[in-house]
Scaffold this motif. Structure first.
Motif, mmCIF file in Angstrom:
data_model
loop_
_atom_site.group_PDB
_atom_site.id
_atom_site.type_symbol
_atom_site.label_atom_id
_atom_site.label_comp_id
_atom_site.label_asym_id
_atom_site.label_seq_id
_atom_site.Cartn_x
_atom_site.Cartn_y
_atom_site.Cartn_z
ATOM 1 N N ASP A 54 -15.135 -31.567 -14.296
ATOM 2 C CA ASP A 54 -15.103 -30.942 -12.971
ATOM 3 C C ASP A 54 -16.349 -31.419 -12.223
ATOM 4 O O ASP A 54 -17.459 -31.340 -12.755
ATOM 5 C CB ASP A 54 -15.092 -29.418 -13.096
ATOM 6 C CG ASP A 54 -14.959 -28.757 -11.735
ATOM 7 O OD1 ASP A 54 -13.856 -28.284 -11.418
ATOM 8 O OD2 ASP A 54 -15.948 -28.739 -10.972
ATOM 9 N N ASN A 57 -19.366 -27.485 -9.211
ATOM 10 C CA ASN A 57 -19.447 -26.061 -9.532
ATOM 11 C C ASN A 57 -20.787 -25.543 -9.014
ATOM 12 O O ASN A 57 -21.817 -26.185 -9.193
ATOM 13 C CB ASN A 57 -19.335 -25.865 -11.050
ATOM 14 C CG ASN A 57 -19.341 -24.403 -11.442
ATOM 15 O OD1 ASN A 57 -20.296 -23.664 -11.146
ATOM 16 N ND2 ASN A 57 -18.294 -23.958 -12.112
ATOM 17 N N HIS A 79 -17.569 -16.966 -11.520
ATOM 18 C CA HIS A 79 -16.412 -17.670 -12.083
ATOM 19 C C HIS A 79 -16.783 -18.416 -13.369
ATOM 20 O O HIS A 79 -15.906 -18.881 -14.083
ATOM 21 C CB HIS A 79 -15.897 -18.728 -11.090
ATOM 22 C CG HIS A 79 -15.324 -18.165 -9.829
ATOM 23 N ND1 HIS A 79 -15.622 -18.669 -8.579
ATOM 24 C CD2 HIS A 79 -14.460 -17.143 -9.614
ATOM 25 C CE1 HIS A 79 -14.973 -17.991 -7.652
ATOM 26 N NE2 HIS A 79 -14.259 -17.058 -8.251
ATOM 27 N N SER A 80 -18.086 -18.608 -13.603
ATOM 28 C CA SER A 80 -18.505 -19.535 -14.658
ATOM 29 C C SER A 80 -19.682 -19.003 -15.465
ATOM 30 O O SER A 80 -20.556 -18.322 -14.917
ATOM 31 C CB SER A 80 -18.983 -20.867 -14.046
ATOM 32 O OG SER A 80 -18.341 -21.183 -12.850
ATOM 33 N N TYR A 283 -10.311 -24.166 -3.304
ATOM 34 C CA TYR A 283 -10.392 -23.046 -2.350
ATOM 35 C C TYR A 283 -9.047 -22.808 -1.642
ATOM 36 O O TYR A 283 -8.479 -23.733 -1.053
ATOM 37 C CB TYR A 283 -11.483 -23.352 -1.315
ATOM 38 C CG TYR A 283 -11.678 -22.263 -0.283
ATOM 39 C CD1 TYR A 283 -11.802 -20.931 -0.671
ATOM 40 C CD2 TYR A 283 -11.737 -22.566 1.073
ATOM 41 C CE1 TYR A 283 -11.987 -19.933 0.272
ATOM 42 C CE2 TYR A 283 -11.922 -21.569 2.027
ATOM 43 C CZ TYR A 283 -12.042 -20.259 1.621
ATOM 44 O OH TYR A 283 -12.224 -19.270 2.551
ATOM 45 N N SER A 361 -13.552 -28.154 -8.548
ATOM 46 C CA SER A 361 -13.112 -26.782 -8.263
ATOM 47 C C SER A 361 -13.846 -26.093 -7.112
ATOM 48 O O SER A 361 -13.240 -25.407 -6.315
ATOM 49 C CB SER A 361 -13.283 -25.927 -9.517
ATOM 50 O OG SER A 361 -14.671 -25.837 -9.856
ATOM 51 N N PHE A 363 -15.788 -23.775 -7.900
ATOM 52 C CA PHE A 363 -15.949 -22.423 -8.468
ATOM 53 C C PHE A 363 -17.375 -21.937 -8.206
ATOM 54 O O PHE A 363 -18.342 -22.702 -8.272
ATOM 55 C CB PHE A 363 -15.701 -22.437 -9.986
ATOM 56 C CG PHE A 363 -14.269 -22.190 -10.395
ATOM 57 C CD1 PHE A 363 -13.538 -21.128 -9.862
ATOM 58 C CD2 PHE A 363 -13.649 -23.018 -11.329
ATOM 59 C CE1 PHE A 363 -12.212 -20.883 -10.260
ATOM 60 C CE2 PHE A 363 -12.327 -22.788 -11.733
ATOM 61 C CZ PHE A 363 -11.617 -21.716 -11.192
ATOM 62 N N ASP A 364 -17.498 -20.666 -7.936
ATOM 63 C CA ASP A 364 -18.768 -20.002 -7.603
ATOM 64 C C ASP A 364 -19.365 -20.447 -6.276
ATOM 65 O O ASP A 364 -20.495 -20.069 -5.950
ATOM 66 C CB ASP A 364 -19.784 -20.109 -8.760
ATOM 67 C CG ASP A 364 -19.434 -19.130 -9.870
ATOM 68 O OD1 ASP A 364 -19.271 -17.939 -9.556
ATOM 69 O OD2 ASP A 364 -19.261 -19.557 -11.025
ATOM 70 N N PRO A 369 -10.116 -18.588 -5.198
ATOM 71 C CA PRO A 369 -9.387 -19.669 -5.870
ATOM 72 C C PRO A 369 -7.890 -19.323 -5.898
ATOM 73 O O PRO A 369 -7.520 -18.198 -5.592
ATOM 74 C CB PRO A 369 -9.982 -19.659 -7.283
ATOM 75 C CG PRO A 369 -10.496 -18.277 -7.497
ATOM 76 C CD PRO A 369 -10.837 -17.714 -6.143
ATOM 77 N N ASP A 375 -11.012 -18.055 -13.145
ATOM 78 C CA ASP A 375 -12.354 -18.540 -13.469
ATOM 79 C C ASP A 375 -12.229 -19.806 -14.295
ATOM 80 O O ASP A 375 -11.118 -20.337 -14.455
ATOM 81 C CB ASP A 375 -13.181 -17.448 -14.181
ATOM 82 C CG ASP A 375 -12.673 -17.119 -15.587
ATOM 83 O OD1 ASP A 375 -11.705 -17.758 -16.052
ATOM 84 O OD2 ASP A 375 -13.263 -16.224 -16.229
ATOM 85 N N VAL A 376 -13.351 -20.299 -14.833
ATOM 86 C CA VAL A 376 -13.324 -21.602 -15.517
ATOM 87 C C VAL A 376 -12.562 -21.596 -16.840
ATOM 88 O O VAL A 376 -12.343 -22.657 -17.420
ATOM 89 C CB VAL A 376 -14.749 -22.179 -15.745
ATOM 90 C CG1 VAL A 376 -15.446 -22.451 -14.432
ATOM 91 C CG2 VAL A 376 -15.598 -21.250 -16.622
#
Ligand SMILES: [Zn+2]
Length: 415
Positions: A54, A57, A79-80, A283, A361, A363-364, A369, A375-376
């Motif tokens: 990924d 992040n 998320h991670s 997103y 991603s 993420f965070d 999402p 989450d991851v």
């Protein structure tokens, strides 16, 4: 990073966030367990076999800003975290070093270095679980030993403060990609947000000569040129300046969702011709063009609360985040379906083949999402969906990380 994560007075209580996210994570686990057939075996095996990468992040910057540490269990808060990367089968994570445009000359480089310090400290305390890698050989070594291969990317050219020495310093500290701009332009490159804003009034769009020199210098160093967030003019100037494949670390497809920082078809084709890779952003607002209308209706339903926050000068992301946490079920229904993320991957594959797409991603750095990708830990669901759509295993392996590793190797400079 979609939203800047500044502290704000309306930040909901950790308890509320914890309950919401914990329920969501459990739902994902149940989904994985209930898929107990031969197909389930196949996708989990493939996911295990692939090197999953990924390229974007934000947990490092988010955790640094909020005084948390992602080597601890942050379930319910982010998320991670280190243990959850493992659960999700993530082999390589590029950690984004980020600060927003309130940081500038005298502060941005320093703050970026604080985040890098923090990543090295976490890696130093967890040598059996993660390893910061600066080369593809190091990456392969870490994967072989089942450690998370951590790479560093700087999200925003403002963090070099217009100083080429700072770029060199980042490289020496292990930074291996830099996004030329975040939402804010630099004096040498205009961003997608600015190029499409009526309020933005510079006369020159794109890269200045100095900007082109920065891009050339990145190529010489072996630091990937990341074209997420940049304006269209900057994109074209950069793609005509580079002599190595580019990275688009966390952007999606404009034809499917009209937001200025998604890539148009001619840009996607240009990345293909350049040999680069586009890593799709998760997103909901970048995947699903109906997300914004749904969000608008959601906000209208909670107008009195929204109005009081706006009156208190809360930025719109803080309003969205607060209300999303307060009304979790409603907020959940706003999320894009997982199939739409796969649609974006599919679109790029149909346009330029399976060699130029991957996962970035965000993420965070995002509050929404797609459904199921809570989450991851949920990356295996992407592998399952790609198999369900009839993708060949070899192509899925490329999409999950192989394409990025190819681009990485093409950018490396052997000392
Ligand atoms: Zn971003």
């Amino acid at each position: 990073m979609h939203h800047p994560r500044r502290r704000f007075a309306f930040t909901p209580s950790v308890t509320l966030r914890a309950v919401t996210l914990r329920a969501a994570t459990l739902a994902a686990a149940v989904t994985l367990l209930s898929a107990g057939n031969a197909g389930a075996q196949e996708y989990l095996k493939l996911h295990e076999k692939a090197i999953v990468v990924d390229t974007h992040n934000d947990v490092l910057s988010t955790a640094t800003m909020e005084g948390m540490d992602f080597e601890t269990d942050l379930t319910g808060k982010t998320h991670s975290d280190l243990a959850r990367f493992k659960k999700g089968g993530v082999d390589v994570q590029v950690f984004s070093v980020f600060c927003d445009d309130t940081y500038g000359v005298g502060t941005a480089f320093k703050f970026a270095n604080r985040e890098i310090d923090s990543l090295y400290a976490i890696a130093g305390r967890n040598p059996d679980k993660m390893q910061i890698v600066t080369t593809s050989a190091g990456l392969e070594q870490a994967v072989k030993h089942h450690r998370l291969a951590a790479r560093i990317g700087v999200e925003g050219g403002h963090m070099i403060e217009d100083n080429m020495d700072y770029l060199d310093s980042f490289y020496r500290r292990g930074v291996r990609y830099m996004t030329l701009t975040w939402n804010n332009s630099t004096p040498w490159a205009t961003s997608a947000a600015d190029e499409t804003s009526k309020a933005f009034t510079v006369t020159l769009y794109g890269l200045t000569e100095h900007g082109k020199n920065i891009v050339r210098h990145m190529n010489q160093l072996g630091m990937l040129v990341d074209l997420s967030h940049v304006g269209e003019q900057t994109f074209w100037d950069a793609i005509h300046t580079v002599n190595k494949p580019v990275l688009v670390s966390h952007s999606s497809v404009y034809a499917l969702c009209h937001v200025p920082r998604n890539l148009k078809d001619d840009q996607i084709r240009a990345v293909g011709a350049n040999g680069g890779v586009i890593d799709v952003n998760f997103y909901s607002g970048f995947l699903d063009s109906n997300y914004v209308p749904r969000m608008t209706r959601f906000l209208a339903r909670h107008k009195p609360e929204m109005d009081s926050m706006v009156a208190a000068k809360a930025p719109s992301y803080a309003v969205n985040e607060f209300l999303s946490k307060k009304y979790p079920q409603e907020a959940d229904s706003l999320r894009a379906p997982l199939s739409m993320l796969i649609d974006h991957i599919d679109y790029i594959v149909r346009l330029i083949g399976p060699d130029h797409v991957g996962l970035g991603s965000d993420f965070d750095g995002i509050e929404s999402p797609p459904q199921q990708l809570n989450d991851v830990t949920t990356y295996p669901l992407i592998t399952r969906e790609l198999l369900n759509r009839g993708y060949k295993q070899e192509d899925i392996i490329k999409i999950l990380g192989g394409n990025f590793i190819r681009v990485l190797k093409a950018n490396e400079v052997t000392p």
